[in-house]
Design an enzyme around this catalytic site. Structure first.
Site, mmCIF file in Angstrom:
data_model
loop_
_atom_site.group_PDB
_atom_site.id
_atom_site.type_symbol
_atom_site.label_atom_id
_atom_site.label_comp_id
_atom_site.label_asym_id
_atom_site.label_seq_id
_atom_site.Cartn_x
_atom_site.Cartn_y
_atom_site.Cartn_z
ATOM 1 C CE LYS A 1 -1.895 -2.373 12.342
ATOM 2 N NZ LYS A 1 -1.230 -1.190 11.722
ATOM 3 C CB THR B 1 10.402 6.915 4.529
ATOM 4 O OG1 THR B 1 9.218 6.374 5.138
ATOM 5 C CG2 THR B 1 10.289 8.435 4.472
ATOM 6 C CG ASN C 1 1.616 2.035 4.485
ATOM 7 O OD1 ASN C 1 0.555 1.429 4.341
ATOM 8 N ND2 ASN C 1 2.766 1.589 3.986
ATOM 9 C CB SER D 1 -5.814 1.186 12.793
ATOM 10 O OG SER D 1 -6.178 0.179 13.700
ATOM 11 C CE1 TYR E 1 -1.302 -5.960 11.584
ATOM 12 C CE2 TYR E 1 -3.644 -6.502 11.660
ATOM 13 C CZ TYR E 1 -2.592 -5.796 11.097
ATOM 14 O OH TYR E 1 -2.838 -4.931 10.061
ATOM 15 C CG ASP F 1 14.144 0.374 11.433
ATOM 16 O OD1 ASP F 1 12.971 0.312 11.850
ATOM 17 O OD2 ASP F 1 15.013 -0.474 11.721
ATOM 18 C CG LEU G 1 -1.850 1.211 1.361
ATOM 19 C CD1 LEU G 1 -2.784 1.348 0.166
ATOM 20 C CD2 LEU G 1 -2.648 1.121 2.661
#
Length: 281
Positions: free
Chosen positions: A152, A32, A83, A134, A148, A56, A14
């Site tokens: 989130k 980046t 992202n 998220s 995960y 990073d 994405l």
């Protein structure tokens, strides 16, 4: 109107789509990633409106250097799109304490690092927008997603509260909850798959890993359309505080909202009478 848009994790998935669509729309883009040479190659090489820089997100020093590079090149930052992230799959007992911390390090403390570096710029401008990716798993717990989802859910609380910190300085916030999109989250470079270590979970782990791997590339959501939607939101003077992305996510969030309301109502008799008893105070 052209904006300076700072995108993390722009080397693939994405993040690449966001950077490409932003460039095509005439924005100035700070793209980046941990391997900037790969980011630049993926985006088609050097461009006047493109700055590629190393980041990073788990390194605050990297974040501060990238923010300074953006201001040195373009003079300001208008939109931060957090992202970058990853996915530690598996059942809780088979996820090590180290892996759980690593999940939070990337998915929560990573965007916090980048925001910590860029927010003083936005606040100083008295203008800016922070968009953080998220997941529908940040609102809805799911099997095999305990690490995960926990990370989130934490992102949700951070962003929802950050809004109040920065509103007085004309800095807007949006947290995005995508459903299943073809974003490369399920490729091995983004996902750490568990090895069955506990007999009780072995059969379920093996079956779930196979099912999730087979899903990669077949998800219903189009990441290019999601990237365009995010840029539309970034262009609004009053963007949404939350953006639920994808029909599957909208359906799930609606069901969760109804479930929460039902639980609150069911708690009313016992939970609603726990205050001080004025008669005996």
């Amino acid at each position: 109107m052209s904006k300076v848009i700072f995108v993390t994790g722009a080397g693939r998935g994405l993040g690449t789509d966001i950077a490409r669509e932003a460039l095509a729309a005439g924005h100035q883009v700070v793209a980046t990633g941990r391997r900037p040479e790969e980011v630049e190659k993926t985006l088609g090489g050097p461009q006047d409106n493109l700055l590629v820089t190393k980041l990073d997100i788990t390194s605050l020093d990297d974040a501060q250097a990238a923010a300074q590079a953006a201001v040195d090149r373009f003079g300001r930052i208008d939109v931060l799109i957090n992202n970058a992230g990853n996915f530690y799959a598996g059942y809780f007992e088979e996820i090590t304490a180290k892996q759980m911390r690593q999940q939070f390090e990337t998915n929560l403390f990573g965007p916090m690092n980048v925001t910590r570096a860029i927010l003083p710029i936005l606040r100083g401008q008295r203008d800016g927008h922070i968009i953080t990716l998220s997941s529908s798993a940040g609102l809805i717990g799911q099997e095999f997603c305990v690490a995960y989802a926990a990370s989130k859910f934490a992102v949700e609380g951070w962003m929802e509260s950050l809004r109040y910190d920065v509103e007085p300085y004309n800095v807007r916030t949006t947290v995005v909850e995508p459903g299943f999109f073809r974003t490369e989250l399920l490729v091995d470079a983004s996902t750490t798959w568990p090895e069955p270590t506990i007999a009780d979970y072995a059969e379920r782990t093996t079956a779930t890993v196979a099912a999730w791997k087979s899903m990669n590339g077949q998800q219903g959501g189009d990441p290019v359309k999601l990237a365009r939607a995010l840029l539309t939101i970034a262009d609004r003077t009053e963007p949404p505080l939350r953006f639920v992305a994808g029909a599957d996510a909208i359906e799930g969030v609606e069901a969760k909202a109804q479930e929460l309301l039902a639980q609150a109502q069911a708690s009313r008799e016992l939970g609603g009478n726990l205050g001080r008893d004025d008669a005996t105070a």
